[in-house]
Design an enzyme around this catalytic site. Structure first.
Site, PDB file in Angstrom:
ATOM      1  N   HIS C 253      31.544 -43.291  39.861  1.00  0.00           N
ATOM      2  CA  HIS C 253      30.231 -43.545  39.271  1.00  0.00           C
ATOM      3  C   HIS C 253      29.315 -42.428  39.747  1.00  0.00           C
ATOM      4  O   HIS C 253      29.264 -42.134  40.940  1.00  0.00           O
ATOM      5  CB  HIS C 253      29.702 -44.898  39.706  1.00  0.00           C
ATOM      6  CG  HIS C 253      28.532 -45.359  38.897  1.00  0.00           C
ATOM      7  ND1 HIS C 253      27.306 -44.775  39.019  1.00  0.00           N
ATOM      8  CD2 HIS C 253      28.404 -46.319  37.956  1.00  0.00           C
ATOM      9  CE1 HIS C 253      26.469 -45.373  38.182  1.00  0.00           C
ATOM     10  NE2 HIS C 253      27.112 -46.306  37.526  1.00  0.00           N
ATOM     11  N   ARG C 273      18.934 -44.543  34.104  1.00  0.00           N
ATOM     12  CA  ARG C 273      18.840 -43.339  33.290  1.00  0.00           C
ATOM     13  C   ARG C 273      18.552 -43.682  31.830  1.00  0.00           C
ATOM     14  O   ARG C 273      17.809 -42.982  31.154  1.00  0.00           O
ATOM     15  CB  ARG C 273      20.127 -42.522  33.427  1.00  0.00           C
ATOM     16  CG  ARG C 273      20.145 -41.728  34.720  1.00  0.00           C
ATOM     17  CD  ARG C 273      21.490 -41.080  34.976  1.00  0.00           C
ATOM     18  NE  ARG C 273      22.479 -42.047  35.404  1.00  0.00           N
ATOM     19  CZ  ARG C 273      23.735 -42.075  34.978  1.00  0.00           C
ATOM     20  NH1 ARG C 273      24.156 -41.202  34.089  1.00  0.00           N
ATOM     21  NH2 ARG C 273      24.575 -42.980  35.436  1.00  0.00           N
TER      22      ARG C 273
END
Lengths: 367, 268, 656
Positions: C253, C273
């Site tokens: 990740h 994000r």
């Protein structure tokens, strides 16, 4: 697993004083440890460091280490907390930190307790009843309607509210009648669910869950790591909803006159929720067991007479091997003979409500 | 979810921890100040209710909330805005129609319950500190089951708040005509806080919107519920603030009526 | 304590599901609904599975937010994300069935966030063309596990009504670990394990076993995974004769916390994000624009201005490069840190504080905010987070039949679903695809396990000797007192995997890793655990170590073999994708004690599915030979298509 002994840039690691309860159901005591602590660590890190160094068999539950699974519940300096959410920086430099297992539940070993009480109460709480007239994909709900229930669904089942609640913490005998804050908010969640098809959740909360035991002293809210307003948004609204149905004089009068609004005590276990998804094999299942129920309420009911509406369990054939015979491998089998012809899950004596015995004078009594 | 059938059953013991509580913070502090605060207020209120004097300032039409409405035949006629119905024995408070309900409203209030169960009844004194009693049945039976009637006392409290508001409005109308003094502001402030406390009540929150299953079908009630929820979060603060404003208002009226101080007048 | 006096608790079930995460619970529900007596084995408490950590959402092409979404688009995104190495059939089934699986959850009581018209709201996520992730704030995994848990409770309540016992037809064995699968010839006969609580042994006699044990992340130093992720299912399957594929592909990740040290590895959800968070290096530069690979050039914005417009007007602007697939972001961060532009703790800054008002951040990312505040005393509404790559998910796993989830190899009666199975995600998993993967293939595995049991003519039998061996193996670490501490061994294993088989790989390092793993194998064989059998974490870890080791060997071997970079596998010495390698799966099996690796061609995608892609896009992945085939296909398609059109016109003509 708490192995980063080379600490953070900045402050060097310091030794801190810990007292941890070690023992099991037979007894135990607080033991002292000096452990290295680095900047930015939480109590669970320290426990892990202990496991890797001084006490490899120190028992402690944990999973996510991020405050999301609710496994590492323990009592730190007397307060129920999540080990992974208690930063070491919240303590004084020279403070001794005491870590004990949850007090309300039976201890298994060290910091691990037997929390099956909670799972039993969860099983007794009637599940979501889907609306019968809606197909999957046709559910329409507004955000404002689901928000209240969503707050309760944040619950990570750490059971801190259950362990701090004095109703069972200080009075073990109430465990039978009292489900605890976790299951009050479950009832509230379902009662506020916009599409739940059951209407008896309030009565259930009052009669079966023991909502009345709660004296809203709010400790559950204080310890909740998810900051769910258990009391203000869950328990008190449920109490008010109960008042709507049970303590409103007009409703009470109406129910006396029209004999409505009275829910039988056994609604939970005997009543079939209309929308429950049914399995195709229901009733005709191959493996049906007259399993021993340890449901005290059912026993009480059974004492009062024969339950003629009980569905008689189908007899069970024990598992047989390829040759159609019972497997007889005594070496590894857990008992000294073949499996029970009544099915493995049946224990004797059978619970009273499973006996279809009618006392000769019973009919006279009923008339 | 360990099953009953196969794993060893029987009552398993809790961890043997000798200390009753291992809390190291000052957990006894909150219950202690609650006891002191509530006891002091109750003592003051009791003395004042049975004083039967200095409750009415003729000159500026100030009536203390402890004597509103004044319904015994001992009352100063001008102070009895709603008539006189009861004999003037000393044991009967002059506001006998309202005080019991106000008392019960606060006694059954969800916040005060928490406060006195913890501090007076020690059940429990603080979180994770043992209960002071051998057995416990909570609010499941008489007398504590009566706590469920909080909602009805809330209805009375609304009526009483209306009466208090009327008193505060009447106080602007002095024998000399319209006037404003410090006493008016105090009366007004007290009434506003009383309303805030009454409206922020959990029962009120439930009646206004909490009982609905579908907020989306009742947008107006949903908005009202939203405002009340905002206030409700501050119910504890309002409970203490109103104790303060009630005592302060009463003390001010008493001081003016007794002539210890004179009212600061802005107009008339 | 000798084996002959050891008490073994014995149970008979039709289907035993190992693992109580999303896939396991969904499989158990399906098996129980098919009328089978089902056991669920959970290593931790019921409802604590690692699924709770999934934050973003569950991807399903319901088209609630953008009606142009369809299963074809979802399929395309999945294949693209997996760099065309996915098992196409699994990706197809997944894209087609996930909406039903999500809607089904609502009938179990799940409460997803809603759109204005009352449908399930869907959000944007890296690699997905349209808003597709059904979500509940940022705790979707918790909602999923709780919903399935409560569904199981409701089935138990049904059983209680019908049969008088909650456990009559579905029972949860919590805090129980399976150490061995038992075979009768090539058929599954049962599973052997122990209660963690008491250390007592337990034997399940069952003709079908569904593995849903999750991943292998605990073999890595920096990981978001919990202690449970020791590759148990992978190892059990290998030892039972099944095979693993794609084990070289591990997802790191891109944004795990790197500071403070105690929470190193904990994930910062991609929604940070998706909702406007940007990545900056220590010089304050928004560096992702420098790392857009050519294959994605078309879909991603080139300037910060365009990227910022996308949040409000996604139809007319290209998406910001922060939303590139995970491996690209992870690699970009790695490069920045290696170039000396990282934070002091070895990460980069993820900044949302300067992009959204504090109130909005708290509303959109409540548990993110709460987690940072609580764990690290960092206020994400005020300061940037320090993030870096974290081992997060293993794409590889048990090689299964796409339709039934039945394991390939020599074993029958073994099924797998969820992270433990391989193929679905190819070389890289798209965010949000794992939650829907659990549901789709969990249901399939459970259902097919039930069918398999129905088709059996006789029940397989557990051999006494196998049980005796399992008991001996399990007790061995307790009886030895000369071996090493399991925690030390785990640290050493994590160091080998983290340093030598990490996010960026080199041939020499991988060879070194294999040597060290062989040494570790010797040491693990002699591990000893102090204390007794009752809730002894040291003993439990000692037993898990051999699973971690064998799976690590598979990963290292496959990583050495695959001489290209693709998705979750990056070779510094072979930095590009090689179309020839796309046609190969690396299959890992166990011969006695030895890990074997074999190459196997990828199944060929059906023509109508290939037809969903642009030729230009395919050209980036396929060999020339395959492209020629594609061209021929398109040509015939056009011809038959035209013919069909004229025929249809003629028909229409007639009807008039």
């Amino acid at each position: 697993m708490g192995t980063e002994t080379s600490g953070a840039p900045g402050k060097p690691a310091a030794k801190r004083q810990f007292r941890i309860w070690r023992g099991d159901a037979e007894g135990g005591d607080l033991q002292d440890y000096m452990v290295e602590v680095n900047e930015g660590e939480v109590v669970l890190d320290v426990i892990h460091r202990l496991q890797a160094t001084d006490a490899p068999d120190l028992a402690c539950r944990w999973n996510c280490k991020a405050g999301k699974c609710g496994s590492c519940s323990m009592e730190i300096n007397g307060m129920p907390k999540l080990g992974c959410m208690t930063r070491m920086s919240t303590f004084e430099e020279n403070e001794t930190i005491t870590v004990t297992p949850l007090r309300t539940f039976p201890v298994i070993r060290d910091l691990v307790t037997d929390v099956s009480f909670n799972y039993e109460k969860a099983r007794e709480t009637p599940a979501f009843a889907p609306p019968t007239d809606l197909a999957p994909g046709d559910y329409r709900m507004q955000q404002v309607d689901v928000e209240r229930s969503q707050e309760f669904r944040k619950c990570i089942e750490c059971f801190l509210c259950q362990t701090v609640c004095h109703v069972i913490r200080d009075h073990d005998e109430n465990k039978q009648a009292f489900s605890g804050p976790r299951y009050f908010i479950r009832a509230a969640e379902l009662d506020m669910h916009p599409l739940d098809a059951r209407t008896d959740r309030k009565d259930y909360a009052q009669t079966e869950q023991g909502l009345g035991f709660c004296n809203i002293t709010k400790c559950c809210t204080e310890v909740c790591p998810e900051h769910i307003k258990i009391t203000d948004n869950g328990i008190i609204p449920m109490k008010e909803r109960v008042v709507d149905r049970r303590y409103d004089p007009l409703v009470w009068l109406g129910s006396k006159i029209f004999r409505r609004g009275q829910v039988p005590q056994t609604s939970v276990t005997s009543e079939h929720s209309p929308g429950a998804v049914r399995s195709s094999a229901a009733g005709g299942g191959v493996h049906s067991h007259a399993g021993g129920s340890h449901d005290a309420q059912a026993e009480v009911q059974a004492q009062q007479g024969v339950n003629w509406h009980r569905e008689v369990p189908h007899p069970t054939a024990p598992a047989v091997d390829a040759s159609g015979k019972l497997p007889l491998t005594e070496l590894t089998f857990d008992r000294a003979a073949a499996p029970s012809p009544f099915g493995d899950d049946v224990t004797f004596p059978l619970p009273p409500e499973h006996l279809n015995f009618a006392h000769p004078t019973q009919d006279e009594r009923n008339h | 979810m360990t099953s009953s059938a196969t794993r060893p059953q029987g009552v398993r013991a809790r961890a043997a921890i000798a200390a009753k509580t291992l809390r190291t913070d000052r957990w006894w502090f909150a219950p202690l100040i609650t006891v002191i605060g509530l006891s002091a207020w109750v003592a003051y209120a009791t003395v004042r209710v049975f004083m039967h004097k200095w409750y009415w300032v003729e000159e500026f039409s100030y009536l203390t909330p402890f004597y509103s409405p004044c319904v015994t035949d001992r009352c100063i006629p001008e102070a009895s805005h709603f008539g006189q119905y009861l004999p003037g024995w000393w044991i009967i408070p002059d506001a006998a129609f309202t005080l019991p309900f106000l008392l019960l409203f606060r006694l059954t209030c969800y916040y005060y319950r928490k406060a006195y169960y913890r501090s007076f009844w020690l059940s429990p004194p603080a979180c994770a500190v043992p209960d002071g009693h051998a057995s416990y049945s909570g609010e499941t039976r008489f007398p504590l089951i009566v706590q469920n009637s909080h909602r009805y006392f809330f209805y009375f409290a609304v009526i009483i708040s209306l009466i208090n508001s009327w008193d505060a409005i009447l106080a602007f109308n002095t024998p000399q005509g319209f006037g404003i003094g410090l006493g008016n502001l105090i009366l007004l402030g007290n009434v506003i806080m009383l309303w805030a406390y009454t409206i922020s009540c959990h029962s009120c929150r439930h009646i206004i919107g909490g009982r609905l299953k579908h907020f989306s079908k009742h947008p107006v009630r949903y908005r009202a519920w939203g405002y009340i929820s905002w206030l409700n979060v501050r119910h504890m603060q309002l409970a203490w603030i109103t104790l303060g404003t009630l005592a302060l208002t009463d003390f001010y009226v008493m001081s003016v009526a007794a002539g210890w101080i004179s009212d600061l007048r802005f107009i008339n | 304590m000798t084996t002959t006096t050891t008490r073994i608790e014995r149970h008979h079930y039709d289907v035993v599901v190992i693992g109580a995460g999303g896939a396991g619970l969904r499989a158990a529900i399906e098996a129980r609904l098919a009328g089978k007596k089902t056991a669920i084995i959970s290593k931790s408490l019921f409802g604590k599975a690692h699924t709770v950590m999934a934050e973003g959402g569950a991807a399903a092409a319901m088209g609630n937010v953008n009606s142009r979404d369809s299963w074809q688009v979802h399929f395309r995104d999945t294949m693209r994300g997996g760099k065309f190495l996915n098992n196409f059939r699994m990706a197809e089934l997944h894209a087609k069935e996930s909406p039903q699986r999500i809607w089904e959850l609502e009938t179990y009581g799940a409460l997803f966030d809603r759109t204005k018209d009352g449908k399930i709201s869907q959000r944007n996520f890296g690699g997905h063309e349209y808003p597709r992730l059904a979500h509940v704030g940022d705790r979707t995994g918790l909602e999923l596990i709780r919903t399935l848990q409560q569904k199981i409770v409701s089935l138990q309540q049904e059983d209680k009504r019908e049969h008088g016992s909650y456990d009559a037809r579905i029972r949860v064995f919590d805090e129980t670990t399976i150490t061995e699968l038992l075979l009768d010839g090539d058929r599954i006969a049962g599973a052997f394990g122990y209660y963690r609580e008491s250390g007592e042994f337990i034997l399940f006699e069952a003709p079908a076993v569904v593995l849903a044990t999750g991943g292998v992340g605990r073999s890595y130093k920096v990981t978001s995974n919990s202690w449970e992720y020791t590759g148990d299912g992978h190892a059990l399957a290998l030892r039972a004769g099944a095979t693993l594929i794609n084990m070289e592909f591990l997802q790191f990740h891109p944004t795990g916390m790197v500071w403070p040290p105690s929470v190193k590895g904990i994930l910062v959800t991609e929604s940070v994000r998706g909702d406007g968070g940007i990545l900056k290096n220590s010089e304050g530069k928004r560096f992702m624009f420098d790392y857009v690979p050519d294959v994605f050039r078309k879909q991603y914005a080139e300037t910060p201005e365009e990227a910022d417009r996308w949040y409000t007007d996604p139809d007319n602007n290209r998406r910001p490069p922060e939303l590139l697939p995970r491996d690209e972001v992870a690699r970009a961060i790695n490069s920045e840190v290696k170039a000396g532009r990282g934070t002091p703790a070895g990460g980069v800054y993820l900044d949302i504080a300067s992009r959204l008002p504090a109130e909005e951040i708290r509303r959109r990312l409540p548990s993110m905010h709460h987690q940072f505040k609580g764990l690290a005393d960092v206020d994400i509404t005020k300061e940037a987070m320090e993030v870096g790559p974290t081992c997060h998910y293993v794409m590889g796993g048990i090689e299964v039949d796409p339709d039934s989830g039945a394991a390939y190899g020599s074993v029958r009666g073994l099924f797998a679903a969820g992270e433990v199975s391989g193929g679905m995600h190819g070389s890289n998993r798209l965010g949000g695809n794992s939650l829907s993967d659990l549901l789709v293939f969990g249901k399939r595995a459970g259902g097919h396990a039930a069918t398999y049991v129905d088709q059996l003519t006789g029940r397989p039998r557990v051999a006494v000797t196998a049980v005796e061996t399992a008991v001996e193996t399990a007790l061995a670490p307790l009886h030895r007192d000369t071996g090493e501490n399991p925690y030390t061994l785990q640290q050493d294993l994590q160091a080998v995997m983290g340093d030598l088989v990490g996010i960026i790989r080199r041939e020499a390092e991988l060879e070194d890793a294999l040597v060290r793993l062989a040494e570790l194998r010797e040491r693990v064989a002699k591990v000893s655990a102090a204390g007794g059998r009752k809730y002894n974490p040291g003993w439990h870890l000692a037993l898990d170590l051999r699973n971690m080791l064998v799976v690590s060997e598979c990963t290292a071997k496959a990583a050495l073999e695959r001489r290209e970079s693709r998705g979750g596998h990056t070779r510094e010495d072979f930095p590009t994708m090689d179309p020839q390698w796309r046609r190969v799966n690396l299959v890992c099996s166990l011969a006695g004690d030895v890990v074997r690796l074999a190459r196997k061609p990828l199944p060929k995608m059906r023509p109508e599915l290939v037809g969903l892609f642009d030729r230009a896009e395919l050209a980036k992945y396929l060999t020339d030979e395959e492209l020629t085939e594609f061209d021929a296909l398109v040509a015939t398609d056009a011809a038959t298509g035209a013919a069909a059109d004229t025929a249809a016109d003629a028909d229409a003509e007639k009807e008039r």
